[in-house]
Design an enzyme around this catalytic site. Structure first.
Site, short mmCIF file in Angstrom:
data_model
loop_
_atom_site.label_atom_id
_atom_site.label_comp_id
_atom_site.label_asym_id
_atom_site.label_seq_id
_atom_site.Cartn_x
_atom_site.Cartn_y
_atom_site.Cartn_z
CB CYS A 86 -0.99 -0.01 1.16
SG CYS A 86 -0.28 0.04 2.82
CG HIS A 138 -4.47 -0.62 4.02
ND1 HIS A 138 -3.58 -1.29 3.20
CD2 HIS A 138 -5.56 -0.38 3.26
CE1 HIS A 138 -4.13 -1.45 2.01
NE2 HIS A 138 -5.33 -0.90 2.02
CG HIS A 150 -7.03 -0.37 -1.09
ND1 HIS A 150 -7.02 -1.39 -0.19
CD2 HIS A 150 -8.21 -0.46 -1.75
CE1 HIS A 150 -8.17 -2.06 -0.28
NE2 HIS A 150 -8.90 -1.52 -1.21
#
Length: 180
Positions: A86, A138, A150
């Protein structure tokens, strides 16, 4: 989707590239609309009022992020050839699309930029989640209409998720802006 920003040895015909550009433009038409404010959406002071219109750099970041859909996941990955995690995806896209250097983990990126209320998200803002029982584990790139791009490890490819997704909604921590 074929890459519009990276070199490919097998190029789609010009008509396919034009169609892809039109699809991206249509997709971003709704980007200026902020998601509906719910009881759990406040992450910054109520005085955080931003124009709903995307900045030019934010739009470039969102378009570039869309172009990375389908790229494989790889822990520690920092480019489309090797795959992305990510933070590697965010770093790569921000560097290429906006000339902005964001480095480090998702938690490192969360310390940069300025806080944004979830109700005032614009394309190109970063959204942070607690997915590993640790803060800011994240990160994704908001593209508008309650959606973000993402690189999750779960399905192995860069893709779009919704902010109100039953998995991500309760794990949302904050959003940060990097453009005026």
């Amino acid at each position: 989707m074929r890459s519009l920003h990276t070199a490919n040895t097998s190029r789609a015909p010009d008509a396919l590239n034009a169609l892809a550009a039109c699809c991206i433009a249509v997709l971003l038409t709704a980007c200026g609309v902020a998601p509906t404010r719910g009881p759990d959406m406040s992450t910054a002071p109520a005085t955080d009022v931003r124009s709903e219109t995307a900045t030019e750099q934010g739009s470039e970041v969102a378009i570039y992020a869309l172009d990375m859909i389908g790229t494989g996941y790889r822990f520690g990955g920092k480019n489309p050839e090797a795959g992305f995690d990510c933070s590697g995806m965010v770093s790569y896209i921000f560097s290429r699309a906006a000339g902005l250097k964001l480095r480090g983990s998702a938690a490192d990126m969360a310390r940069q930029g300025r806080p944004v209320d979830k109700a005032n998200l614009r394309p190109g803002d970063l959204v942070f989640f607690n997915t590993l029982n640790r803060p800011f584990s994240h990160v994704g790139i908001y593209i508008g209409d309650g959606r973000f791009v993402h690189a999750p490890s779960g399905n192995g490819k860069v893709h779009i998720s919704r902010m109100d997704n039953p998995y991500f909604a309760p794990r949302f921590e904050m959003a940060r802006a990097y453009f005026n």
